[in-house]
Design a protein around this motif. Structure first.
Motif, PDB file in Angstrom:
ATOM      1  N   PRO A 125      31.554 -14.769  -6.380  1.00 55.51           N
ATOM      2  CA  PRO A 125      30.578 -13.900  -5.723  1.00 55.51           C
ATOM      3  C   PRO A 125      29.310 -13.763  -6.577  1.00 55.51           C
ATOM      4  CG  PRO A 125      32.764 -12.896  -5.691  1.00 55.51           C
ATOM      5  CD  PRO A 125      32.846 -14.086  -6.593  1.00 55.51           C
ATOM      6  N   ILE A 126      28.158 -13.865  -5.941  1.00 59.71           N
ATOM      7  CA  ILE A 126      26.902 -13.667  -6.654  1.00 59.71           C
ATOM      8  C   ILE A 126      26.708 -12.174  -6.889  1.00 59.71           C
ATOM      9  CG2 ILE A 126      24.395 -13.912  -6.525  1.00 59.71           C
ATOM     10  CD1 ILE A 126      24.782 -16.443  -4.912  1.00 59.71           C
ATOM     11  N   VAL A 127      26.574 -11.793  -8.145  1.00 57.37           N
ATOM     12  CA  VAL A 127      26.409 -10.390  -8.511  1.00 57.37           C
ATOM     13  C   VAL A 127      25.243 -10.260  -9.482  1.00 57.37           C
ATOM     14  CG1 VAL A 127      27.458  -8.365  -9.592  1.00 57.37           C
ATOM     15  CG2 VAL A 127      28.865  -9.900  -8.201  1.00 57.37           C
ATOM     16  N   ALA A 128      24.207  -9.528  -9.075  1.00 57.03           N
ATOM     17  CA  ALA A 128      23.044  -9.246  -9.922  1.00 57.03           C
ATOM     18  C   ALA A 128      22.514 -10.520 -10.581  1.00 57.03           C
ATOM     19  CB  ALA A 128      23.406  -8.194 -10.970  1.00 57.03           C
ATOM     20  N   TYR A 190      23.113  -9.208  -4.310  1.00 55.94           N
ATOM     21  CA  TYR A 190      22.071 -10.224  -4.494  1.00 55.94           C
ATOM     22  C   TYR A 190      20.795  -9.678  -5.142  1.00 55.94           C
ATOM     23  CZ  TYR A 190      24.909 -13.128  -1.383  1.00 55.94           C
ATOM     24  OH  TYR A 190      25.933 -13.851  -0.832  1.00 55.94           O
ATOM     25  N   LEU A 191      20.710  -8.373  -5.375  1.00 59.95           N
ATOM     26  CA  LEU A 191      19.517  -7.805  -5.993  1.00 59.95           C
ATOM     27  C   LEU A 191      19.422  -8.271  -7.448  1.00 59.95           C
ATOM     28  CD1 LEU A 191      19.772  -4.187  -4.552  1.00 59.95           C
ATOM     29  CD2 LEU A 191      18.387  -6.100  -3.695  1.00 59.95           C
ATOM     30  N   PRO A 192      18.220  -8.581  -7.928  1.00 59.38           N
ATOM     31  CA  PRO A 192      18.079  -9.185  -9.259  1.00 59.38           C
ATOM     32  C   PRO A 192      18.392  -8.215 -10.391  1.00 59.38           C
ATOM     33  CG  PRO A 192      15.927  -8.788  -8.282  1.00 59.38           C
ATOM     34  CD  PRO A 192      16.933  -8.489  -7.226  1.00 59.38           C
ATOM     35  N   HIS A 203      25.560  -2.871 -12.003  1.00 59.73           N
ATOM     36  CA  HIS A 203      25.732  -4.199 -11.420  1.00 59.73           C
ATOM     37  C   HIS A 203      26.965  -4.276 -10.530  1.00 59.73           C
ATOM     38  CE1 HIS A 203      23.058  -6.487 -14.560  1.00 59.73           C
ATOM     39  NE2 HIS A 203      22.511  -5.358 -14.134  1.00 59.73           N
ATOM     40  N   ASP A 204      27.788  -3.246 -10.547  1.00 61.32           N
ATOM     41  CA  ASP A 204      28.941  -3.204  -9.658  1.00 61.32           C
ATOM     42  C   ASP A 204      28.443  -3.053  -8.220  1.00 61.32           C
ATOM     43  OD1 ASP A 204      30.923  -1.437  -7.969  1.00 61.32           O
ATOM     44  OD2 ASP A 204      32.140  -2.355  -9.540  1.00 61.32           O
ATOM     45  N   PRO A 205      28.800  -3.987  -7.301  1.00 60.57           N
ATOM     46  CA  PRO A 205      28.242  -3.960  -5.940  1.00 60.57           C
ATOM     47  C   PRO A 205      28.469  -2.653  -5.187  1.00 60.57           C
ATOM     48  CG  PRO A 205      29.301  -6.060  -6.361  1.00 60.57           C
ATOM     49  CD  PRO A 205      29.648  -5.174  -7.517  1.00 60.57           C
ATOM     50  N   VAL A 206      29.651  -2.039  -5.358  1.00 63.18           N
ATOM     51  CA  VAL A 206      29.952  -0.806  -4.629  1.00 63.18           C
ATOM     52  C   VAL A 206      29.246   0.383  -5.272  1.00 63.18           C
ATOM     53  CG1 VAL A 206      31.778   0.782  -3.917  1.00 63.18           C
ATOM     54  CG2 VAL A 206      32.150  -1.693  -3.762  1.00 63.18           C
ATOM     55  N   LYS A 207      29.292   0.472  -6.593  1.00 61.60           N
ATOM     56  CA  LYS A 207      28.641   1.595  -7.275  1.00 61.60           C
ATOM     57  C   LYS A 207      27.128   1.560  -7.080  1.00 61.60           C
ATOM     58  CE  LYS A 207      32.192   2.133 -10.849  1.00 61.60           C
ATOM     59  NZ  LYS A 207      32.483   2.034 -12.312  1.00 61.60           N
ATOM     60  N   ALA A 208      26.576   0.374  -6.945  1.00 58.11           N
ATOM     61  CA  ALA A 208      25.122   0.262  -6.769  1.00 58.11           C
ATOM     62  C   ALA A 208      24.647   0.967  -5.505  1.00 58.11           C
ATOM     63  CB  ALA A 208      24.721  -1.212  -6.729  1.00 58.11           C
ATOM     64  N   LEU A 209      25.504   1.031  -4.482  1.00 57.33           N
ATOM     65  CA  LEU A 209      25.104   1.600  -3.190  1.00 57.33           C
ATOM     66  C   LEU A 209      24.760   3.078  -3.273  1.00 57.33           C
ATOM     67  CD1 LEU A 209      27.710  -0.095  -0.784  1.00 57.33           C
ATOM     68  CD2 LEU A 209      25.410  -0.876  -1.383  1.00 57.33           C
ATOM     69  N   THR A 210      25.310   3.782  -4.233  1.00 55.66           N
ATOM     70  CA  THR A 210      25.053   5.212  -4.336  1.00 55.66           C
ATOM     71  C   THR A 210      24.200   5.576  -5.549  1.00 55.66           C
ATOM     72  OG1 THR A 210      27.174   5.466  -5.506  1.00 55.66           O
ATOM     73  CG2 THR A 210      27.172   5.838  -3.123  1.00 55.66           C
ATOM     74  N   ALA A 211      23.691   4.575  -6.228  1.00 61.65           N
ATOM     75  CA  ALA A 211      22.861   4.830  -7.406  1.00 61.65           C
ATOM     76  C   ALA A 211      21.488   5.345  -6.982  1.00 61.65           C
ATOM     77  CB  ALA A 211      22.715   3.561  -8.236  1.00 61.65           C
ATOM     78  N   PRO A 212      20.963   6.405  -7.610  1.00 61.04           N
ATOM     79  CA  PRO A 212      19.648   6.939  -7.235  1.00 61.04           C
ATOM     80  C   PRO A 212      18.524   5.914  -7.333  1.00 61.04           C
ATOM     81  CG  PRO A 212      20.823   8.478  -8.665  1.00 61.04           C
ATOM     82  CD  PRO A 212      21.622   7.208  -8.652  1.00 61.04           C
ATOM     83  N   GLY A 213      18.634   4.991  -8.284  1.00 57.67           N
ATOM     84  CA  GLY A 213      17.562   4.018  -8.469  1.00 57.67           C
ATOM     85  C   GLY A 213      17.532   2.899  -7.451  1.00 57.67           C
ATOM     86  N   LEU A 214      18.557   2.830  -6.588  1.00 58.97           N
ATOM     87  CA  LEU A 214      18.598   1.735  -5.607  1.00 58.97           C
ATOM     88  C   LEU A 214      17.372   1.742  -4.711  1.00 58.97           C
ATOM     89  CD1 LEU A 214      20.251  -0.633  -4.386  1.00 58.97           C
ATOM     90  CD2 LEU A 214      21.245   1.045  -2.802  1.00 58.97           C
TER      91      LEU A 214
END
Length: 292
Positions: A125-128, A190-192, A203-214
């Motif tokens: 899987p492509i991650v970050a 896929y975000l850089p 960089h965790d795909p699931v944790k990224a979804l709730t990160a304020p900086g997203l």
């Protein structure tokens, strides 16, 4: 035997196969294909069907080794279509591609690039990804499709390839922004990496979804996608208008998705809401694509 000539000289059953693949997918690109004359329309159906087949392999549930082998087999099938044109393939998709390749002067490198893009998703899987890897991925899975498409539309110029370069990236970045939750469920992000790090997004795909900086990361990627749309539409004006109409329709449809995504935002409370879309909005976007 057939009394009437058929598009690309293909068996009607083979043409029906590639057409049904497009219809079953329910792609938003169908409108752009339908306005084409039969020869070009079925050429596009074949390209879309090819992309659908290899994408389904990459996203399938088969073990990694089997998916990788199946994609490598497609490398061999494409090479065979270019190297041994006297032998008729066994599958309908390959037979239509065999007819379309010389008729539209389609390049083998573009088919291979699409397969290699699918292999990027299949290997792991492509991650970050870093910026270079993300751009390579966009070029393979989207711009390469654009390079095949503009030739079928009838535009083989450098400007046509530039349209493919920018429109492909615009479409793929829009896909990435739209599909964040779906990709996260598959372990993909896929975000850089440099943008994720700048705004403290894990960089965790699931944790990224709730990160304020997203929100900040997605705003930057959305601005990039919009810049690519703007450049693509501007470059289309340097091409023959008729050849670019399908690309304009496809681009306008996706630009509407991007604008609605930007309006919706990427907060955790709305991230799984599909962006609103309407025919009026798409028509308006198409009209605006002709403006300076």
């Amino acid at each position: 035997m057939h009394d009437e000539p058929t598009p690309l000289g293909c068996d009607p059953a083979d043409l029906a196969w590639v057409e049904s693949t497009v219809k079953q997918a329910g792609t938003s690109f169908a409108a752009g294909m339908r306005i084409l004359p039969p020869m070009r329309r079925y050429g596009m159906y074949a390209i879309y069907a090819f992309c659908r087949v290899v994408d389904d392999i990459a996203d399938g549930l088969a073990p990694l080794a089997e998916r990788t082998q199946a994609l490598e087999e497609w490398h061999k099938k494409i090479a065979h279509l270019y190297q041994d044109r006297l032998e008729t393939p066994h599958e309908p998709l390959e037979r239509v591609l065999l007819a379309a390749i010389p008729f539209f002067a389609l390049q083998q490198a573009d088919f291979d690039a699409i397969i290699d893009g699918m292999l990027m998703d299949t290997a792991s899987p492509i991650v970050a990804p870093d910026e270079k890897t993300l751009d390579l991925y966009c070029d393979r899975v989207a711009a390469a499709v654009g390079r095949l498409s503009v030739r079928i539309f009838g535009e083989c110029s450098d400007e046509g390839n530039k349209v493919a370069y920018h429109l492909g990236r615009a479409l793929q970045l829009t896909n990435i922004l739209r599909d964040l939750p779906e990709d996260a469920a598959r372990g993909r992000l896929y975000l850089p990496s440099d943008l994720l790090d700048r705004f403290n997004v894990p960089h965790d795909p699931v944790k990224a979804l709730t990160a304020p900086g997203l929100q900040e990361v997605t705003k930057i990627i959305a601005a990039r996608a919009q810049d690519h749309f703007t450049t693509a539409f501007a470059t289309m004006k340097l091409c023959r208008p008729r050849t670019m109409l399908p690309a304009r329709i496809m681009g306008a449809s996706y630009e509407t998705v991007l604008k609605n995504l930007r309006k919706r935002g990427w907060g955790p409370d709305v991230l799984r809401q599909l962006p609103e879309s309407s025919t009026v909005g798409k028509v308006y976007a198409l009209a605006c694509s002709y403006l300076p």
